[in-house]
Motif scaffolding. Structure first.
Motif, PDB file in Angstrom:
ATOM      1  N   GLU A  67     -12.832   3.794   5.393  1.00  0.00           N
ATOM      2  CA  GLU A  67     -13.042   2.488   6.026  1.00  0.00           C
ATOM      3  C   GLU A  67     -12.988   1.375   4.973  1.00  0.00           C
ATOM      4  O   GLU A  67     -12.412   0.306   5.211  1.00  0.00           O
ATOM      5  N   VAL A  68     -13.586   1.625   3.821  1.00  0.00           N
ATOM      6  CA  VAL A  68     -13.527   0.642   2.735  1.00  0.00           C
ATOM      7  C   VAL A  68     -12.090   0.473   2.262  1.00  0.00           C
ATOM      8  O   VAL A  68     -11.614  -0.647   2.027  1.00  0.00           O
ATOM      9  N   MET A  69     -11.357   1.576   2.139  1.00  0.00           N
ATOM     10  CA  MET A  69      -9.962   1.499   1.695  1.00  0.00           C
ATOM     11  C   MET A  69      -9.105   0.758   2.720  1.00  0.00           C
ATOM     12  O   MET A  69      -8.189   0.018   2.353  1.00  0.00           O
ATOM     13  N   ARG A  70      -9.409   0.941   3.994  1.00  0.00           N
ATOM     14  CA  ARG A  70      -8.670   0.192   5.030  1.00  0.00           C
ATOM     15  C   ARG A  70      -8.895  -1.306   4.860  1.00  0.00           C
ATOM     16  O   ARG A  70      -7.970  -2.110   4.991  1.00  0.00           O
ATOM     17  N   GLU A  71     -10.144  -1.676   4.574  1.00  0.00           N
ATOM     18  CA  GLU A  71     -10.456  -3.096   4.409  1.00  0.00           C
ATOM     19  C   GLU A  71      -9.714  -3.664   3.204  1.00  0.00           C
ATOM     20  O   GLU A  71      -9.182  -4.780   3.258  1.00  0.00           O
ATOM     21  N   LEU A  72      -9.646  -2.906   2.137  1.00  0.00           N
ATOM     22  CA  LEU A  72      -8.902  -3.361   0.952  1.00  0.00           C
ATOM     23  C   LEU A  72      -7.415  -3.515   1.277  1.00  0.00           C
ATOM     24  O   LEU A  72      -6.768  -4.476   0.860  1.00  0.00           O
ATOM     25  N   ALA A  73      -6.882  -2.551   2.010  1.00  0.00           N
ATOM     26  CA  ALA A  73      -5.463  -2.613   2.384  1.00  0.00           C
ATOM     27  C   ALA A  73      -5.179  -3.852   3.234  1.00  0.00           C
ATOM     28  O   ALA A  73      -4.138  -4.499   3.076  1.00  0.00           O
ATOM     29  N   ALA A  74      -6.120  -4.189   4.109  1.00  0.00           N
ATOM     30  CA  ALA A  74      -5.931  -5.350   4.983  1.00  0.00           C
ATOM     31  C   ALA A  74      -6.030  -6.666   4.211  1.00  0.00           C
ATOM     32  O   ALA A  74      -5.604  -7.706   4.702  1.00  0.00           O
ATOM     33  N   SER A  75      -6.595  -6.613   2.981  1.00  0.00           N
ATOM     34  CA  SER A  75      -6.754  -7.833   2.188  1.00  0.00           C
ATOM     35  C   SER A  75      -5.546  -8.110   1.293  1.00  0.00           C
ATOM     36  O   SER A  75      -5.591  -8.999   0.452  1.00  0.00           O
ATOM     37  N   PHE A  76      -4.476  -7.329   1.494  1.00  0.00           N
ATOM     38  CA  PHE A  76      -3.214  -7.505   0.764  1.00  0.00           C
ATOM     39  C   PHE A  76      -3.345  -7.192  -0.730  1.00  0.00           C
ATOM     40  O   PHE A  76      -2.595  -7.713  -1.541  1.00  0.00           O
ATOM     41  N   MET A  77      -4.290  -6.342  -1.078  1.00  0.00           N
ATOM     42  CA  MET A  77      -4.363  -5.857  -2.451  1.00  0.00           C
ATOM     43  C   MET A  77      -3.306  -4.772  -2.648  1.00  0.00           C
ATOM     44  O   MET A  77      -3.024  -3.994  -1.739  1.00  0.00           O
ATOM     45  N   THR A  78      -2.724  -4.731  -3.832  1.00  0.00           N
ATOM     46  CA  THR A  78      -1.773  -3.673  -4.156  1.00  0.00           C
ATOM     47  C   THR A  78      -2.544  -2.374  -4.379  1.00  0.00           C
ATOM     48  O   THR A  78      -3.456  -2.326  -5.201  1.00  0.00           O
ATOM     49  N   ILE A  79      -2.188  -1.330  -3.633  1.00  0.00           N
ATOM     50  CA  ILE A  79      -2.919  -0.070  -3.694  1.00  0.00           C
ATOM     51  C   ILE A  79      -1.933   1.079  -3.828  1.00  0.00           C
ATOM     52  O   ILE A  79      -0.939   1.156  -3.104  1.00  0.00           O
ATOM     53  N   VAL A  91       0.867  -1.175   0.000  1.00  0.00           N
ATOM     54  CA  VAL A  91       0.000   0.000   0.000  1.00  0.00           C
ATOM     55  C   VAL A  91       0.903   1.224   0.000  1.00  0.00           C
ATOM     56  O   VAL A  91       1.686   1.436   0.931  1.00  0.00           O
ATOM     57  N   VAL A  92       0.811   2.008  -1.073  1.00  0.00           N
ATOM     58  CA  VAL A  92       1.641   3.196  -1.236  1.00  0.00           C
ATOM     59  C   VAL A  92       0.721   4.413  -1.270  1.00  0.00           C
ATOM     60  O   VAL A  92      -0.170   4.495  -2.121  1.00  0.00           O
ATOM     61  N   VAL A  93       0.918   5.337  -0.356  1.00  0.00           N
ATOM     62  CA  VAL A  93       0.162   6.587  -0.359  1.00  0.00           C
ATOM     63  C   VAL A  93       1.061   7.681  -0.915  1.00  0.00           C
ATOM     64  O   VAL A  93       2.200   7.853  -0.472  1.00  0.00           O
ATOM     65  N   ILE A  94       0.542   8.400  -1.889  1.00  0.00           N
ATOM     66  CA  ILE A  94       1.298   9.440  -2.591  1.00  0.00           C
ATOM     67  C   ILE A  94       0.763  10.798  -2.169  1.00  0.00           C
ATOM     68  O   ILE A  94      -0.439  11.058  -2.262  1.00  0.00           O
ATOM     69  N   ILE A  95       1.650  11.657  -1.682  1.00  0.00           N
ATOM     70  CA  ILE A  95       1.228  12.982  -1.231  1.00  0.00           C
ATOM     71  C   ILE A  95       2.112  14.031  -1.904  1.00  0.00           C
ATOM     72  O   ILE A  95       3.084  13.715  -2.584  1.00  0.00           O
ATOM     73  N   GLY A  96       1.760  15.276  -1.683  1.00  0.00           N
ATOM     74  CA  GLY A  96       2.545  16.369  -2.240  1.00  0.00           C
ATOM     75  C   GLY A  96       1.660  17.565  -2.499  1.00  0.00           C
ATOM     76  O   GLY A  96       0.424  17.470  -2.507  1.00  0.00           O
ATOM     77  N   VAL A 140      -3.382   8.466  -4.155  1.00  0.00           N
ATOM     78  CA  VAL A 140      -3.075   9.878  -3.967  1.00  0.00           C
ATOM     79  C   VAL A 140      -4.075  10.396  -2.937  1.00  0.00           C
ATOM     80  O   VAL A 140      -5.284  10.307  -3.141  1.00  0.00           O
ATOM     81  N   SER A 141      -3.576  10.905  -1.837  1.00  0.00           N
ATOM     82  CA  SER A 141      -4.489  11.286  -0.759  1.00  0.00           C
ATOM     83  C   SER A 141      -3.854  12.346   0.138  1.00  0.00           C
ATOM     84  O   SER A 141      -2.641  12.385   0.313  1.00  0.00           O
ATOM     85  N   HIS A 142      -4.715  13.186   0.697  1.00  0.00           N
ATOM     86  CA  HIS A 142      -4.284  14.158   1.705  1.00  0.00           C
ATOM     87  C   HIS A 142      -4.633  13.687   3.114  1.00  0.00           C
ATOM     88  O   HIS A 142      -4.421  14.438   4.079  1.00  0.00           O
ATOM     89  N   GLU A 143      -5.186  12.475   3.217  1.00  0.00           N
ATOM     90  CA  GLU A 143      -5.596  11.959   4.523  1.00  0.00           C
ATOM     91  C   GLU A 143      -4.384  11.341   5.221  1.00  0.00           C
ATOM     92  O   GLU A 143      -4.094  10.157   5.092  1.00  0.00           O
ATOM     93  N   LEU A 144      -3.661  12.168   5.976  1.00  0.00           N
ATOM     94  CA  LEU A 144      -2.388  11.722   6.528  1.00  0.00           C
ATOM     95  C   LEU A 144      -2.558  10.717   7.659  1.00  0.00           C
ATOM     96  O   LEU A 144      -1.693   9.856   7.866  1.00  0.00           O
ATOM     97  N   GLY A 145      -3.660  10.812   8.397  1.00  0.00           N
ATOM     98  CA  GLY A 145      -3.918   9.807   9.428  1.00  0.00           C
ATOM     99  C   GLY A 145      -4.100   8.431   8.810  1.00  0.00           C
ATOM    100  O   GLY A 145      -3.561   7.431   9.306  1.00  0.00           O
ATOM    101  N   PHE A 146      -4.839   8.384   7.728  1.00  0.00           N
ATOM    102  CA  PHE A 146      -5.022   7.139   6.979  1.00  0.00           C
ATOM    103  C   PHE A 146      -3.677   6.639   6.451  1.00  0.00           C
ATOM    104  O   PHE A 146      -3.363   5.452   6.537  1.00  0.00           O
ATOM    105  N   ALA A 147      -2.873   7.552   5.917  1.00  0.00           N
ATOM    106  CA  ALA A 147      -1.569   7.173   5.383  1.00  0.00           C
ATOM    107  C   ALA A 147      -0.692   6.563   6.467  1.00  0.00           C
ATOM    108  O   ALA A 147      -0.037   5.532   6.261  1.00  0.00           O
ATOM    109  N   ARG A 148      -0.655   7.190   7.619  1.00  0.00           N
ATOM    110  CA  ARG A 148       0.178   6.675   8.719  1.00  0.00           C
ATOM    111  C   ARG A 148      -0.300   5.299   9.164  1.00  0.00           C
ATOM    112  O   ARG A 148       0.502   4.422   9.508  1.00  0.00           O
ATOM    113  N   GLU A 149      -1.612   5.091   9.117  1.00  0.00           N
ATOM    114  CA  GLU A 149      -2.190   3.852   9.635  1.00  0.00           C
ATOM    115  C   GLU A 149      -2.011   2.671   8.693  1.00  0.00           C
ATOM    116  O   GLU A 149      -1.688   1.561   9.126  1.00  0.00           O
ATOM    117  N   VAL A 150      -2.226   2.868   7.378  1.00  0.00           N
ATOM    118  CA  VAL A 150      -2.320   1.718   6.484  1.00  0.00           C
ATOM    119  C   VAL A 150      -1.178   1.602   5.484  1.00  0.00           C
ATOM    120  O   VAL A 150      -0.974   0.536   4.907  1.00  0.00           O
TER     121      VAL A 150
END
Length: 252
Positions: free
Chosen positions: A189-201, A41-46, A204-214
């Motif tokens: 919440e849906v994206m967290r579930e996908l991340a937990a299912s080992f899907m490659t993700i 799971v790669v979160v891209i910011i900037g 691009v997001s500004h949600e830094l709490g989500f980024a730190r978590e998943v």
């Protein structure tokens, strides 16, 4: 060498080497090189205009890169339409603006591509759609049209539509930026579930709490280049580049 610049290996599902993109004289991507391993799971910011959305859109040829190499799940992205079609079948994408077909119900939106592209029978496509609607928590909205849904429900329907093609990779281009604050949580919440299912993700997001978590990695773009690529704890607590430190000081 950052986490994303290792030589390609058998577990690398996305490989980008020296990718360049111009819009006229504007150099939007300046030699981007990175790899993404299967299940990461790669979160891209900037900052705005840094090239992050342009980059993610090159991975399924929504944007045409003019120089460099992009290989997605073993297929090189070239002008060959067969390669582009193969990659698009393997890569799901969720946009900022939902992009649902307004004249189709939620069920119709989700079943369209599996029936047209994969030639699935209607009953089989509908069974898959029901399972996906349950997965994203809007199973009671199947017969509604997009205009009858909240923004959060529309985005969850868009995620279900992308998943209906059973992709190996999911791309998210600022999926919560058009949503009201109370609707952001349900999409994440849906994206967290996908991340937990080992899907490659790649998201691009500004949600830094989500980024730190998943996220396994956080990649920061600035002026068309990757300026940082680190695990979340290192990115937030020990960034290496001054540009990253300035960016974080402005948004945290």
């Amino acid at each position: 060498m950052t986490n994303g610049e290792n030589a390609a290996g058998p577990e690398d599902i996305i490989v980008c080497r020296d990718v360049h993109k111009w819009y006229g004289s504007f150099h939007a991507l300046k030699g981007v090189s990175t790899t993404v391993k299967r299940g990461q799971v790669v979160v891209i910011i900037g900052p705005s205009g840094s090239g992050k959305s342009t980059f993610i859109r090159t991975l399924n040829r929504l944007e045409h890169h003019q120089r460099g190499d992009i290989v997605v799940d073993g297929i090189e992205l070239t002008d060959d339409v067969r390669n582009i079609d193969a990659i698009r079948r393997d890569v799901g994408m969720v946009f900022q603006s939902f992009n649902l077909f307004p004249h189709l119900t939620v069920m119709g939106n989700i079943t369209l591509a599996p029936m047209k592209v994969k030639k699935l029978p209607a009953r089989e496509a509908e069974e898959i759609a029901v399972q996906l609607l349950e997965r994203v928590g809007i199973q009671d909205q199947a017969d509604k049209y997009p205009a009858q849904l909240s923004g959060g429900q529309q985005q969850r329907a868009a995620i279900a539509r992308a998943l209906a093609m059973q992709p190996n990779i999911m791309l998210f281009d600022e999926p919560t930026s058009a949503l009201d604050p109370e609707m952001i949580k349900e999409v994440l919440e849906v994206m967290r579930e996908l991340a937990a299912s080992f899907m490659t993700i790649l998201a691009v997001s500004h949600e830094l709490g989500f980024a730190r978590e998943v996220a396994d990695r956080i990649v920061m773009f600035d002026e068309g280049e990757i300026v940082e690529d680190l695990p979340p704890n290192d990115f937030f607590d020990n960034p290496r580049h001054e540009r990253v430190k300035r960016f974080l000081s402005q948004i945290l």
